[in-house]
Design a protein around this motif. Structure first.
Motif, PDB file in Angstrom:
ATOM      1  N   LEU A  11       0.850  -1.195   0.000  1.00 34.61           N
ATOM      2  CA  LEU A  11       0.000   0.000   0.000  1.00 34.61           C
ATOM      3  C   LEU A  11       0.882   1.239   0.000  1.00 34.61           C
ATOM      4  O   LEU A  11       1.818   1.335   0.811  1.00 34.61           O
ATOM      5  CB  LEU A  11      -0.896  -0.013   1.240  1.00 34.61           C
ATOM      6  N   VAL A  12       0.590   2.164  -0.908  1.00 31.43           N
ATOM      7  CA  VAL A  12       1.386   3.392  -1.009  1.00 31.43           C
ATOM      8  C   VAL A  12       0.450   4.541  -1.344  1.00 31.43           C
ATOM      9  O   VAL A  12      -0.595   4.337  -1.975  1.00 31.43           O
ATOM     10  CB  VAL A  12       2.494   3.226  -2.080  1.00 31.43           C
ATOM     11  N   GLN A  13       0.822   5.720  -0.923  1.00 32.03           N
ATOM     12  CA  GLN A  13       0.025   6.906  -1.261  1.00 32.03           C
ATOM     13  C   GLN A  13       0.307   7.352  -2.692  1.00 32.03           C
ATOM     14  O   GLN A  13       1.400   7.101  -3.235  1.00 32.03           O
ATOM     15  CB  GLN A  13       0.338   8.043  -0.291  1.00 32.03           C
ATOM     16  N   ALA A  14      -0.654   8.029  -3.268  1.00 34.37           N
ATOM     17  CA  ALA A  14      -0.455   8.579  -4.605  1.00 34.37           C
ATOM     18  C   ALA A  14       0.785   9.463  -4.634  1.00 34.37           C
ATOM     19  O   ALA A  14       1.039  10.224  -3.701  1.00 34.37           O
ATOM     20  CB  ALA A  14      -1.686   9.382  -5.022  1.00 34.37           C
ATOM     21  N   GLY A  15       1.554   9.312  -5.702  1.00 32.53           N
ATOM     22  CA  GLY A  15       2.809  10.033  -5.825  1.00 32.53           C
ATOM     23  C   GLY A  15       4.007   9.274  -5.303  1.00 32.53           C
ATOM     24  O   GLY A  15       5.155   9.688  -5.541  1.00 32.53           O
ATOM     25  N   GLY A  16       3.756   8.193  -4.603  1.00 33.33           N
ATOM     26  CA  GLY A  16       4.835   7.398  -4.040  1.00 33.33           C
ATOM     27  C   GLY A  16       5.430   6.417  -5.028  1.00 33.33           C
ATOM     28  O   GLY A  16       5.076   6.410  -6.219  1.00 33.33           O
TER      29      GLY A  16
END
Length: 121
Positions: A11-16
């Motif tokens: 799981l990663v945030q947008a832009g990551g």
């Protein structure tokens, strides 16, 4: 027995960023092209990227061009997918496969089990 094992999803945030790995055993890895595909819920599996047996030539889907980089290390029987500037629409199960240098599923004869990538907005 040929096996492909993907890792590195999460799981990663947008832009990551995330880096996927796929280790291949049971065949002469360096003789074959290796590709990445992905499948989002309710969608068909789609091509992402492919690299030739020697790593010299790559090809990407338009949706990931400039953000994703495919590479391979034949000494480690491993192919990588570096994913930067991730977007929520990149959320999918990612699969690696070996076979010919192709953008279609029919060009590959062995597949991994997949690794989940989830990008939150």
């Amino acid at each position: 027995q040929v096996q492909l094992v993907e890792s590195g999803g999460g799981l990663v945030q947008a832009g990551g960023s995330l880096r996927l790995s796929c280790e291949v055993s049971g065949r002469t890895f360096s003789r074959y092209a290796t590709g990445w595909f992905r499948q989002a819920p309710g969608n068909e599996r789609e091509f992402v990227a492919v690299v030739t047996w020697n790593g010299f030539t790559t090809y990407y889907a338009d949706s990931v061009k400039g953000r994703f980089t495919i590479s391979r290390d034949n000494a480690k029987n491993t192919v990588y997918l570096q994913m930067n500037s991730l977007k929520p629409e990149d959320t999918a199960v990612y699969y690696c496969a070996t076979g010919s240098f192709s953008t279609t599923m029919g060009g590959y004869d062995y597949w991994g089990q997949g690794t989940q990538v989830t990008v939150s907005s």
